[in-house]
Design an enzyme around this catalytic site. Structure first.
Site, PDB file in Angstrom:
ATOM      1  N   LYS A   1       0.821  -1.216   0.000  1.00  9.90           N
ATOM      2  CA  LYS A   1       0.000   0.000   0.000  1.00  9.90           C
ATOM      3  C   LYS A   1       0.857   1.270   0.000  1.00  9.90           C
ATOM      4  CE  LYS A   1      -2.181  -1.218   3.811  1.00  9.90           C
ATOM      5  NZ  LYS A   1      -1.775  -2.628   3.976  1.00  9.90           N
ATOM      6  N   THR A   2       1.817   1.317   0.908  1.00  8.79           N
ATOM      7  CA  THR A   2       2.623   2.532   1.042  1.00  8.79           C
ATOM      8  C   THR A   2       3.372   2.838  -0.239  1.00  8.79           C
ATOM      9  OG1 THR A   2       2.859   2.250   3.439  1.00  8.79           O
ATOM     10  CG2 THR A   2       4.505   3.605   2.331  1.00  8.79           C
TER      11      THR A   2
ATOM     12  N   GLU B   1      -3.547   5.945   1.436  1.00  8.35           N
ATOM     13  CA  GLU B   1      -3.333   4.556   1.815  1.00  8.35           C
ATOM     14  C   GLU B   1      -4.535   4.110   2.641  1.00  8.35           C
ATOM     15  OE1 GLU B   1      -0.056   2.008   4.376  1.00  8.35           O
ATOM     16  OE2 GLU B   1       0.575   3.798   3.287  1.00  8.35           O
TER      17      GLU B   1
END
Length: 463
Positions: free
Chosen positions: A121-122, A165
């Site tokens: 995600k990051t 995110e």
């Protein structure tokens, strides 16, 4: 012009303001003109960055830190009920807002891209933030890690796009209403909150169901959990589904990923045309993250060739295979990986980058519950390294579980043929690594806890 600040967010107080997710929301609010305050357990660069934006940051938690005129108290799921500032908020009848609700409020009125998945995600959120900024679209973004270039995890932009995110760990991603949702993968994790894969799927289905009518789901065509989720949501009439990956039926098909040292060259088939671009970080998993970002940008109407070129400007996120430095011919790299899938992906990427050199790993398990459930798989992943040092479990928010220690990982690693050394005193790690390393080696510090602090110490000892 900045969107209006919700009334509850005009004078917010953040408990744990230094956390990755919390600090991002606080920064955006401060940039929009809110009077931000909060507290954190210790001093940090993040606390200083917030003060530079005009926020009041207290160190330590005490009831007196909460101003009586605060419009709300913002908390994450990690804040315990007996926190003195949270107790004081109840006494003063100050509304308590979960960070996911605060983030959802910041996205209001903007074209939101929400990036979800058990891993990646990051990185994917960061790739989009960098690329959209490079294209002059001035997005707002909230990320769970600091970009290597701008050095920040959040920013308020004047454009109409907000990239966020979306955290599944506590189901908070169900609060968002994105125009584009990305699902990178779906696996069982966060065992304290999810008892089964069915619960995980239900949670992701709810997230996907919040995509605005006419919006798009960008989802992996390769990962088994994502494929199953696609099957479950295909019948949502208001949702456009765009798949990406190496699968021959993917809408955005990965034709080739060619490693180039610490970068990759990626060729995709999109709209009947081949498109090649560079990803300036190593590893197949990061290349696939970039393809997901490309598909999401195209879903917003951004020309693919422009976006592909801009994605090449992404140089990484702190703690995501971040080069910390070199000493005595040894490179030290830091990785946030703490789930076996993440560990394997980063170790394979480093294995490729190391070529004929040795790969030495310092691994710190994260959470007792995760180690209890996945310790065997963690140990197997470490077999990809030439030698590993395994530290005690970093507890974070959890209390110990009887019988659950790093020995679960070490035993599994040994069974898998790994060369593993247990180190219980973290302060001795620099000496241990200095005794193991030789010129040309790569040293990887790995884990979601304070193992990241060891990189500079190892470099100093090697020097």
């Amino acid at each position: 012009m900045a969107p209006a600040i919700p009334t509850a967010m005009e004078r917010p107080h953040f408990i744990g303001i230094g956390g990755a997710g919390m600090s991002g929301i606080a920064k955006i609010l401060a940039q929009r003109g809110a009077k931000v305050a909060g507290s954190d357990a210790k001093e940090s660069d993040t606390a200083e960055a917030l003060r530079a934006l005009g926020a009041t940051v207290h160190i330590g938690h005490a009831a007196g830190h909460l101003a009586s005129d605060a419009s709300s108290v913002v908390v994450s799921s990690a804040i315990r009920a007996d926190n003195p500032e949270l107790v004081r908020a109840a006494e003063l009848s100050i509304p308590v807002v979960h960070r996911s609700d605060a983030l959802a409020a910041l996205m209001g009125g903007l074209r939101a891209i929400a990036v979800a998945g058990t891993h990646g995600k990051t990185t994917t959120t960061s790739m989009l933030a960098v690329a959209l900024t490079e294209l002059g679209l001035d997005p707002s973004y909230a990320i769970g890690g600091d970009l290597a270039g701008p050095g920040t995890n959040a920013r308020h932009g004047d454009g109409d796009i907000f990239v966020a995110e979306a955290d599944e760990s506590d189901r908070s991603f169900q609060k968002y209403d994105p125009e584009v949702a990305i699902v990178l993968n779906v696996e069982l994790d966060h065992h304290a909150n999810y008892a089964s894969m069915d619960e995980i799927y239900d949670s992701f289905e709810t997230f996907v169901g919040k995509v605005v009518p006419g919006g798009t789901l960008v989802i992996s065509a390769d990962q088994a959990g994502a494929v199953e989720l696609t099957r479950r949501v295909r019948d949502l009439s208001s949702l456009k589904v765009v798949t990406y990956g190496a699968d021959e039926h993917a809408d955005v098909r990965v034709h080739r990923i060619t490693p180039r040292g610490l970068s990759s060259e990626v060729t995709v088939l999109l709209g009947g045309k081949y498109l090649t671009f560079t990803v300036s970080v190593p590893g197949r998993h990061y290349a696939l993250n970039a393809v997901a970002a490309l598909a999401a940008g195209v879903a917003l109407g951004i020309p693919a060739h422009n976006l592909a070129s801009a994605l090449g400007k992404y140089t990484g996120v702190k703690r995501r295979l971040q080069l910390k430095g070199e000493a005595a011919g040894v490179q030290v790299i830091d990785s946030y990986a703490h789930h076996p899938t993440e560990m394997t992906a980063d170790l394979e990427a480093m294995r490729g980058a190391a070529a004929d050199s040795r790969l030495l790993v310092v691994f710190q398990p994260h959470l007792f519950s995760r180690t209890q459930e996945l310790g065997t798989e963690m140990g197997r992943a470490l077999a990809l390294a030439d030698a590993s040092v395994v530290l005690d479990i970093y507890p974070a928010r959890e209390d110990p579980i009887p019988g659950v220690t790093s020995a679960l990982i070490i035993d599994a690693a040994g069974t898998a043929g790994a060369d593993v050394t247990a180190v219980h005193d973290k302060t001795t790690v620099p000496d241990v690594i200095a005794g193991m390393a030789r010129p040309g080696d790569l040293v990887l510090t790995m884990g979601a806890g304070d193992v990241t602090d060891l990189g500079p110490q190892i470099l100093a000892r090697l020097s």
